[in-house]
Design a protein around this motif. Structure first.
Motif, PDB file in Angstrom:
ATOM      1  N   LEU A  30       0.818  -1.210   0.000  1.00  0.00           N
ATOM      2  CA  LEU A  30       0.000   0.000   0.000  1.00  0.00           C
ATOM      3  C   LEU A  30       0.854   1.263   0.000  1.00  0.00           C
ATOM      4  CD1 LEU A  30      -2.873  -1.018   2.444  1.00  0.00           C
ATOM      5  CD2 LEU A  30      -2.983  -0.786  -0.048  1.00  0.00           C
ATOM      6  N   SER A  31       1.969   1.251   0.722  1.00  0.00           N
ATOM      7  CA  SER A  31       2.856   2.412   0.757  1.00  0.00           C
ATOM      8  C   SER A  31       3.510   2.653  -0.593  1.00  0.00           C
ATOM      9  CB  SER A  31       3.936   2.220   1.825  1.00  0.00           C
ATOM     10  OG  SER A  31       3.353   2.167   3.092  1.00  0.00           O
ATOM     11  N   VAL A  32       3.938   1.594  -1.253  1.00  0.00           N
ATOM     12  CA  VAL A  32       4.547   1.740  -2.581  1.00  0.00           C
ATOM     13  C   VAL A  32       3.505   2.254  -3.574  1.00  0.00           C
ATOM     14  CG1 VAL A  32       5.553   0.447  -4.506  1.00  0.00           C
ATOM     15  CG2 VAL A  32       6.375   0.070  -2.192  1.00  0.00           C
ATOM     16  N   GLY A  33       2.298   1.757  -3.490  1.00  0.00           N
ATOM     17  CA  GLY A  33       1.233   2.253  -4.357  1.00  0.00           C
ATOM     18  C   GLY A  33       0.933   3.720  -4.118  1.00  0.00           C
ATOM     19  N   ALA A  34       0.868   4.124  -2.865  1.00  0.00           N
ATOM     20  CA  ALA A  34       0.618   5.535  -2.532  1.00  0.00           C
ATOM     21  C   ALA A  34       1.754   6.423  -3.025  1.00  0.00           C
ATOM     22  CB  ALA A  34       0.435   5.695  -1.026  1.00  0.00           C
ATOM     23  N   ALA A  35       2.988   5.942  -2.930  1.00  0.00           N
ATOM     24  CA  ALA A  35       4.132   6.714  -3.413  1.00  0.00           C
ATOM     25  C   ALA A  35       4.070   6.885  -4.925  1.00  0.00           C
ATOM     26  CB  ALA A  35       5.436   6.039  -3.006  1.00  0.00           C
ATOM     27  N   GLY A  36       3.695   5.841  -5.625  1.00  0.00           N
ATOM     28  CA  GLY A  36       3.574   5.933  -7.076  1.00  0.00           C
ATOM     29  C   GLY A  36       2.497   6.913  -7.501  1.00  0.00           C
ATOM     30  N   ILE A  37       1.367   6.872  -6.828  1.00  0.00           N
ATOM     31  CA  ILE A  37       0.286   7.796  -7.145  1.00  0.00           C
ATOM     32  C   ILE A  37       0.692   9.230  -6.844  1.00  0.00           C
ATOM     33  CG2 ILE A  37      -2.044   8.507  -6.447  1.00  0.00           C
ATOM     34  CD1 ILE A  37      -2.644   5.478  -6.155  1.00  0.00           C
ATOM     35  N   ALA A  38       1.379   9.446  -5.731  1.00  0.00           N
ATOM     36  CA  ALA A  38       1.836  10.796  -5.371  1.00  0.00           C
ATOM     37  C   ALA A  38       2.808  11.331  -6.417  1.00  0.00           C
ATOM     38  CB  ALA A  38       2.484  10.781  -3.989  1.00  0.00           C
ATOM     39  N   GLN A  39       3.701  10.480  -6.904  1.00  0.00           N
ATOM     40  CA  GLN A  39       4.661  10.913  -7.924  1.00  0.00           C
ATOM     41  C   GLN A  39       3.943  11.272  -9.227  1.00  0.00           C
ATOM     42  OE1 GLN A  39       8.022  11.451  -7.536  1.00  0.00           O
ATOM     43  NE2 GLN A  39       7.826  12.390  -9.548  1.00  0.00           N
ATOM     44  N   LEU A  40       2.970  10.473  -9.618  1.00  0.00           N
ATOM     45  CA  LEU A  40       2.215  10.774 -10.840  1.00  0.00           C
ATOM     46  C   LEU A  40       1.442  12.081 -10.709  1.00  0.00           C
ATOM     47  CD1 LEU A  40       0.845   7.260 -11.808  1.00  0.00           C
ATOM     48  CD2 LEU A  40       2.536   8.611 -13.038  1.00  0.00           C
ATOM     49  N   ARG A  41       0.841  12.302  -9.554  1.00  0.00           N
ATOM     50  CA  ARG A  41       0.081  13.543  -9.360  1.00  0.00           C
ATOM     51  C   ARG A  41       0.999  14.759  -9.347  1.00  0.00           C
ATOM     52  NH1 ARG A  41      -4.684  13.075  -5.112  1.00  0.00           N
ATOM     53  NH2 ARG A  41      -5.143  15.065  -6.091  1.00  0.00           N
ATOM     54  N   ALA A  42       2.186  14.633  -8.759  1.00  0.00           N
ATOM     55  CA  ALA A  42       3.138  15.747  -8.771  1.00  0.00           C
ATOM     56  C   ALA A  42       3.595  16.039 -10.196  1.00  0.00           C
ATOM     57  CB  ALA A  42       4.333  15.427  -7.874  1.00  0.00           C
ATOM     58  N   THR A  43       3.868  15.002 -10.974  1.00  0.00           N
ATOM     59  CA  THR A  43       4.289  15.175 -12.363  1.00  0.00           C
ATOM     60  C   THR A  43       3.185  15.833 -13.187  1.00  0.00           C
ATOM     61  OG1 THR A  43       5.723  13.244 -12.202  1.00  0.00           O
ATOM     62  CG2 THR A  43       5.123  13.962 -14.414  1.00  0.00           C
ATOM     63  N   ASP A  44       1.961  15.362 -13.022  1.00  0.00           N
ATOM     64  CA  ASP A  44       0.842  15.954 -13.759  1.00  0.00           C
ATOM     65  C   ASP A  44       0.632  17.412 -13.371  1.00  0.00           C
ATOM     66  OD1 ASP A  44       0.412  13.593 -15.099  1.00  0.00           O
ATOM     67  OD2 ASP A  44      -1.271  12.955 -13.834  1.00  0.00           O
ATOM     68  N   GLY A  45       0.762  17.723 -12.095  1.00  0.00           N
ATOM     69  CA  GLY A  45       0.605  19.103 -11.647  1.00  0.00           C
ATOM     70  C   GLY A  45       1.656  20.022 -12.239  1.00  0.00           C
ATOM     71  N   TRP A  84      12.097  30.737 -20.807  1.00  0.00           N
ATOM     72  CA  TRP A  84      11.783  29.413 -20.244  1.00  0.00           C
ATOM     73  C   TRP A  84      11.103  29.561 -18.893  1.00  0.00           C
ATOM     74  CZ3 TRP A  84      12.399  25.168 -23.160  1.00  0.00           C
ATOM     75  CH2 TRP A  84      13.217  25.278 -24.285  1.00  0.00           C
ATOM     76  N   VAL A  85      10.263  28.610 -18.571  1.00  0.00           N
ATOM     77  CA  VAL A  85       9.622  28.552 -17.263  1.00  0.00           C
ATOM     78  C   VAL A  85       9.857  27.153 -16.698  1.00  0.00           C
ATOM     79  CG1 VAL A  85       7.360  27.874 -18.157  1.00  0.00           C
ATOM     80  CG2 VAL A  85       7.513  28.966 -15.943  1.00  0.00           C
ATOM     81  N   ARG A  86      10.178  27.100 -15.411  1.00  0.00           N
ATOM     82  CA  ARG A  86      10.382  25.817 -14.724  1.00  0.00           C
ATOM     83  C   ARG A  86       9.413  25.765 -13.542  1.00  0.00           C
ATOM     84  NH1 ARG A  86      15.440  26.217 -13.213  1.00  0.00           N
ATOM     85  NH2 ARG A  86      15.003  26.812 -11.093  1.00  0.00           N
ATOM     86  N   VAL A  87       8.619  24.709 -13.518  1.00  0.00           N
ATOM     87  CA  VAL A  87       7.634  24.523 -12.448  1.00  0.00           C
ATOM     88  C   VAL A  87       8.030  23.289 -11.657  1.00  0.00           C
ATOM     89  CG1 VAL A  87       5.214  24.135 -11.894  1.00  0.00           C
ATOM     90  CG2 VAL A  87       5.821  25.540 -13.874  1.00  0.00           C
ATOM     91  N   THR A  88       8.164  23.450 -10.350  1.00  0.00           N
ATOM     92  CA  THR A  88       8.491  22.333  -9.468  1.00  0.00           C
ATOM     93  C   THR A  88       7.341  22.137  -8.490  1.00  0.00           C
ATOM     94  OG1 THR A  88      10.837  22.841  -9.633  1.00  0.00           O
ATOM     95  CG2 THR A  88      10.161  21.416  -7.815  1.00  0.00           C
ATOM     96  N   VAL A  89       6.879  20.897  -8.397  1.00  0.00           N
ATOM     97  CA  VAL A  89       5.776  20.550  -7.497  1.00  0.00           C
ATOM     98  C   VAL A  89       6.284  19.518  -6.502  1.00  0.00           C
ATOM     99  CG1 VAL A  89       3.482  19.522  -7.314  1.00  0.00           C
ATOM    100  CG2 VAL A  89       4.025  21.018  -9.242  1.00  0.00           C
ATOM    101  N   ARG A  90       6.020  19.762  -5.224  1.00  0.00           N
ATOM    102  CA  ARG A  90       6.354  18.809  -4.159  1.00  0.00           C
ATOM    103  C   ARG A  90       5.083  18.482  -3.400  1.00  0.00           C
ATOM    104  NH1 ARG A  90      10.781  22.344  -4.137  1.00  0.00           N
ATOM    105  NH2 ARG A  90      12.762  21.269  -4.363  1.00  0.00           N
ATOM    106  N   ARG A  91       4.928  17.186  -3.070  1.00  0.00           N
ATOM    107  CA  ARG A  91       3.749  16.777  -2.296  1.00  0.00           C
ATOM    108  C   ARG A  91       4.100  15.576  -1.436  1.00  0.00           C
ATOM    109  NH1 ARG A  91      -1.265  14.679  -4.007  1.00  0.00           N
ATOM    110  NH2 ARG A  91      -0.906  13.160  -2.415  1.00  0.00           N
ATOM    111  N   PRO A  92       3.385  15.402  -0.316  1.00  0.00           N
ATOM    112  CA  PRO A  92       3.665  14.253   0.553  1.00  0.00           C
ATOM    113  C   PRO A  92       3.370  12.942  -0.171  1.00  0.00           C
ATOM    114  CG  PRO A  92       2.117  15.779   1.594  1.00  0.00           C
ATOM    115  CD  PRO A  92       2.348  16.264   0.213  1.00  0.00           C
ATOM    116  N   LEU A  93       4.140  11.908   0.178  1.00  0.00           N
ATOM    117  CA  LEU A  93       3.944  10.615  -0.468  1.00  0.00           C
ATOM    118  C   LEU A  93       2.684   9.908  -0.028  1.00  0.00           C
ATOM    119  CD1 LEU A  93       7.422   8.900  -0.728  1.00  0.00           C
ATOM    120  CD2 LEU A  93       6.099  10.026  -2.473  1.00  0.00           C
ATOM    121  N   GLY A  94       2.373   9.961   1.237  1.00  0.00           N
ATOM    122  CA  GLY A  94       1.223   9.196   1.693  1.00  0.00           C
ATOM    123  C   GLY A  94       0.593   9.790   2.931  1.00  0.00           C
TER     124      GLY A  94
END
Length: 115
Positions: A30-45, A84-94
């Protein structure tokens, strides 16, 4: 069929020994799944915000769009460097109860701002 008295309760003992291992494996999965989802959401954002800036939105609106996509607790930084524009998004993993509670996902997107 005759049962031996020494086998009585053996299944209960085996389950009692195996159950903590099963729970630990489930928690890790479950933790690995939550980390993967968090990474995808940060990338999409980050991608959404970079596209918003190139479409003419100001930095604050682009950051708001990134937070809407990345989810609760996300922090967004929009940095312009010439064209150029650089956007960095950080979010908690789980969630706070997971072993990955103190870790954060980070994603960066770079785009060229059209004149």
């Amino acid at each position: 069929m005759r049962r031996l008295r020494g086998d009585r309760g053996a299944v209960t003992a085996e389950i009692a020994l195996a159950l903590p291992a099963v729970v630990l494996v489930l928690l890790v999965v479950l933790s690995v799944g939550a980390a993967g989802i968090a990474q995808l959401r940060a990338t999409d954002g980050a991608r959404v915000a970079a596209r918003a800036v190139t479409a003419g939105y100001d930095d604050a609106e682009a950051a708001a769009q990134a937070r809407a996509v990345a989810g609760e607790g996300a922090s967004v930084a929009v940095v312009r460097d010439g064209e150029w524009v650089r956007v960095t998004v950080r979010r908690p993993l789980g969630a706070s109860w997971t072993p990955a509670a103190g870790l954060r996902a980070r994603a960066t997107a770079v785009a060229r701002v059209e004149p």
